[in-house]
Scaffold this motif. Structure first.
Motif, PDB file in Angstrom:
ATOM      1  N   SER A 134       0.720   4.572  21.649  1.00  0.00           N
ATOM      2  CA  SER A 134      -0.421   3.508  21.900  1.00  0.00           C
ATOM      3  C   SER A 134      -0.038   2.163  21.001  1.00  0.00           C
ATOM      4  CB  SER A 134      -1.799   3.944  21.598  1.00  0.00           C
ATOM      5  OG  SER A 134      -1.936   4.279  20.042  1.00  0.00           O
ATOM      6  N   GLY A 135       0.854   2.030  20.006  1.00  0.00           N
ATOM      7  CA  GLY A 135       1.349   1.021  19.122  1.00  0.00           C
ATOM      8  C   GLY A 135       1.273   1.210  17.614  1.00  0.00           C
ATOM      9  N   ALA A 136       0.592   2.369  17.017  1.00  0.00           N
ATOM     10  CA  ALA A 136       0.285   2.709  15.940  1.00  0.00           C
ATOM     11  C   ALA A 136       1.889   2.775  15.238  1.00  0.00           C
ATOM     12  CB  ALA A 136      -0.473   3.880  15.552  1.00  0.00           C
ATOM     13  N   ARG A 137       2.065   2.125  14.200  1.00  0.00           N
ATOM     14  CA  ARG A 137       3.166   2.322  13.146  1.00  0.00           C
ATOM     15  C   ARG A 137       2.966   3.073  11.890  1.00  0.00           C
ATOM     16  NH1 ARG A 137       4.222   2.071  17.423  1.00  0.00           N
ATOM     17  NH2 ARG A 137       5.431   0.405  18.762  1.00  0.00           N
ATOM     18  N   GLU A 138       1.696   3.402  11.727  1.00  0.00           N
ATOM     19  CA  GLU A 138       1.170   4.209  10.308  1.00  0.00           C
ATOM     20  C   GLU A 138       0.591   5.357  10.792  1.00  0.00           C
ATOM     21  OE1 GLU A 138      -0.484   3.898   6.024  1.00  0.00           O
ATOM     22  OE2 GLU A 138      -0.704   1.999   7.293  1.00  0.00           O
ATOM     23  N   ILE A 139       0.823   6.433  10.412  1.00  0.00           N
ATOM     24  CA  ILE A 139      -0.105   7.413  10.633  1.00  0.00           C
ATOM     25  C   ILE A 139      -0.545   8.114   9.563  1.00  0.00           C
ATOM     26  CG2 ILE A 139      -0.176   9.956  11.528  1.00  0.00           C
ATOM     27  CD1 ILE A 139       0.337   8.010  13.908  1.00  0.00           C
ATOM     28  N   LEU A 140      -1.924   8.107   9.296  1.00  0.00           N
ATOM     29  CA  LEU A 140      -2.756   8.843   8.477  1.00  0.00           C
ATOM     30  C   LEU A 140      -3.257  10.058   9.023  1.00  0.00           C
ATOM     31  CD1 LEU A 140      -5.187   5.912   6.956  1.00  0.00           C
ATOM     32  CD2 LEU A 140      -2.791   6.391   6.314  1.00  0.00           C
ATOM     33  N   LEU A 141      -2.536  11.297   8.301  1.00  0.00           N
ATOM     34  CA  LEU A 141      -2.815  12.572   9.118  1.00  0.00           C
ATOM     35  C   LEU A 141      -3.766  13.372   7.971  1.00  0.00           C
ATOM     36  CD1 LEU A 141      -2.389  14.692  11.319  1.00  0.00           C
ATOM     37  CD2 LEU A 141      -0.269  15.252  10.212  1.00  0.00           C
ATOM     38  N   CYS A 142      -4.903  13.550   8.478  1.00  0.00           N
ATOM     39  CA  CYS A 142      -6.012  14.225   7.636  1.00  0.00           C
ATOM     40  C   CYS A 142      -6.088  15.790   7.976  1.00  0.00           C
ATOM     41  CB  CYS A 142      -7.297  13.832   7.777  1.00  0.00           C
ATOM     42  SG  CYS A 142      -7.311  11.730   7.462  1.00  0.00           S
ATOM     43  N   ILE A 143      -5.816  16.545   7.406  1.00  0.00           N
ATOM     44  CA  ILE A 143      -5.418  17.921   7.775  1.00  0.00           C
ATOM     45  C   ILE A 143      -6.379  19.008   7.551  1.00  0.00           C
ATOM     46  CG2 ILE A 143      -2.930  17.195   8.017  1.00  0.00           C
ATOM     47  CD1 ILE A 143      -2.347  18.803   5.471  1.00  0.00           C
ATOM     48  N   GLY A 144      -7.526  18.855   6.942  1.00  0.00           N
ATOM     49  CA  GLY A 144      -8.329  20.198   6.512  1.00  0.00           C
ATOM     50  C   GLY A 144      -8.561  20.990   7.805  1.00  0.00           C
ATOM     51  N   GLY A 145      -9.071  22.072   7.617  1.00  0.00           N
ATOM     52  CA  GLY A 145      -9.863  23.046   8.859  1.00  0.00           C
ATOM     53  C   GLY A 145      -8.960  23.526   9.920  1.00  0.00           C
ATOM     54  N   SER A 146      -7.637  23.890   9.317  1.00  0.00           N
ATOM     55  CA  SER A 146      -7.023  24.245  10.464  1.00  0.00           C
ATOM     56  C   SER A 146      -6.751  25.673  10.524  1.00  0.00           C
ATOM     57  CB  SER A 146      -5.321  23.988   9.973  1.00  0.00           C
ATOM     58  OG  SER A 146      -4.851  24.806   9.136  1.00  0.00           O
ATOM     59  N   ALA A 147      -6.461  26.183  12.106  1.00  0.00           N
ATOM     60  CA  ALA A 147      -6.298  27.644  12.125  1.00  0.00           C
ATOM     61  C   ALA A 147      -4.900  28.201  12.134  1.00  0.00           C
ATOM     62  CB  ALA A 147      -6.982  27.845  13.784  1.00  0.00           C
ATOM     63  N   THR A 148      -3.834  27.038  11.764  1.00  0.00           N
ATOM     64  CA  THR A 148      -2.683  27.449  11.833  1.00  0.00           C
ATOM     65  C   THR A 148      -2.012  27.870  10.209  1.00  0.00           C
ATOM     66  OG1 THR A 148      -1.982  25.329  11.778  1.00  0.00           O
ATOM     67  CG2 THR A 148      -2.309  26.149  13.826  1.00  0.00           C
ATOM     68  N   THR A 149      -0.976  28.468  10.438  1.00  0.00           N
ATOM     69  CA  THR A 149       0.034  28.695   9.124  1.00  0.00           C
ATOM     70  C   THR A 149       1.292  28.623   9.765  1.00  0.00           C
ATOM     71  OG1 THR A 149      -1.813  30.387   8.605  1.00  0.00           O
ATOM     72  CG2 THR A 149       0.150  30.157   7.259  1.00  0.00           C
ATOM     73  N   ASP A 150       1.781  27.418  10.371  1.00  0.00           N
ATOM     74  CA  ASP A 150       3.018  27.558  10.793  1.00  0.00           C
ATOM     75  C   ASP A 150       4.106  26.309   9.885  1.00  0.00           C
ATOM     76  OD1 ASP A 150       1.914  25.115  11.823  1.00  0.00           O
ATOM     77  OD2 ASP A 150       2.950  25.225  13.796  1.00  0.00           O
TER      78      ASP A 150
END
Length: 382
Positions: free
Chosen positions: A129-145
């Motif tokens: 969509s045009g984003a060039r910076e990603i701020l990835l906020c990662i709490g609350g996951s169901a995964t351990t991969d």
């Protein structure tokens, strides 16, 4: 305390009860009841990289919300959100929108199978969509991969010794023979990545992703052993594929957040790990908002030892001006008075009026939070 007192309320969400915005409004209402019209009360909803971070940053940026179809932690289709800054160049992704634990509680938890591919699908949509910076906020996951699913969704190939794709989820990590990154999405390679974490756990070991958080995601003791070994193996294969420092992948604080999700992003995409509370504080201009405050109220559902290591309470305390009274209002307080004082806080109070079940506290949370804030402000105003 003098007339014209300045109060800033800056809580996290009370998970399962109140959003950060609702908690801030309740605290502000209580403070105003106690102090009257002569006081200045400012409400600043906060987050720490987990639940509520997307909304907090969208509000700060005056950005826009985008919805798209992704897969949940078990590979089922769901509609998830991400946010774009006003100029469209920065995206904030709350990983739990895709791989969150609440979205897979309708079936028995599957800790070895749960996969983070949906997070990668969100990131790909944001990049395209045009984003060039990603701020990835990662709490609350169901995964351990270890973020292996994110890489796969972005075009990487995780192959076993026969050249076949390994099974999704943490249970497939031990079978990885090599990781091929040639087809990784070019926009992902060019983007700047920051990963906001709300814990400081390393990837593996007794404080690692599997040992500490695996049981919350349904992992049995034998599953924890398998997941921990799989994450260690993933770190080795990532180091082989990218030249990343294996020791750093294993031990860097925060690498174990969200089931080790930062490991793949740091190794393959050069992501930077940042404390989520600090990221949100910077985005909302918390330090400037707190300047000159006489009283600072913060809080969360459960105030415990972890709250002082990268959570909202920690971030608010660090931004508060010298001399301000800093009080934590929480559903449950598990920190002693001595520990509260040693942390540089004035006090920590529970919203419970007496013996109560969690359901009772949850049902009346807004009223109880407002009452606790009112009581605190009345005491401090004397």
């Amino acid at each position: 305390m003098r007339r014209g007192i300045r109060v800033v309320v800056a809580p996290d969400s009370f998970k399962g009860s109140l959003s950060a915005l609702a908690a801030a409004r309740a605290m502000a209402a209580g403070a105003r009841r106690a102090l009257g019209p002569g006081a200045t009360v400012t409400a600043v909803p906060m987050a720490d990289g987990g639940e509520g971070t997307l909304d907090a940053l969208l509000g700060a940026w005056q950005g826009r919300e985008v919805r798209c179809e992704v897969t949940d932690a078990l590979g089922r289709t769901r509609t998830a959100r991400y946010g774009l800054s006003a100029d469209g160049t920065t995206a904030v992704i709350e990983a739990a929108e895709a791989n969150g634990l609440p979205y897979v509680r309708d079936v028995p938890l599957q800790p070895l199978r749960a996969d983070s591919a949906g997070v990668g699908e969100l990131a790909r949509a944001a990049l395209e969509s045009g984003a060039r910076e990603i701020l990835l906020c990662i709490g609350g996951s169901a995964t351990t991969d270890g973020g292996a699913g994110v890489l796969r969704a972005l075009g990487a190939r995780l192959l076993d010794r026969n050249g076949a794709p390994v099974a999704p989820g943490g249970g497939g990590l031990a079978a990885i023979d090599r990781i091929e990154l040639e087809d990784l999405h070019p926009l992902a390679r060019r983007a700047s990545w920051r990963v906001a974490v709300d814990v400081d756990n390393p990837l593996v070991g007794e404080r690692g992703a599997a040992a500490v958080f695996g049981p919350q995601k349904g992992a049995t003791p034998s599953d924890v052993v398998a997941l921990d070994a799989g994450l260690a193996h993933l770190a080795r294969t990532l180091a082989d594929a990218t030249g990343a420092d294996e020791a750093a992948l294993l031990s860097t604080p925060g690498m174990g957040a969200a089931g080790g999700l930062p490991a793949s992003l740091c190794a393959a995409l050069g992501a930077e790990i940042v404390p989520g509370a600090r990221l949100v504080a910077d985005a909302v201009g918390l330090q400037a908002l707190l300047a000159g405050a006489d009283v600072v109220l913060t809080g969360e559902g459960s105030f415990d030892a972890q709250s002082l290591h990268g959570k909202v309470v920690d971030g608010v305390r660090d931004c508060a001006p010298a001399g301000a009274a800093i009080v934590v209002v929480a559903g449950r307080v598990e920190v002693s008075a001595a520990e509260v004082a040693a942390a540089g806080l004035t006090a920590a109070v529970s919203i419970a009026r007496g013996p109560a079940t969690e359901d009772q506290l949850r049902d009346d949370a807004a009223e109880l939070v407002a009452d606790a804030a009112e009581s605190v402000c009345r005491m401090l105003a004397r």
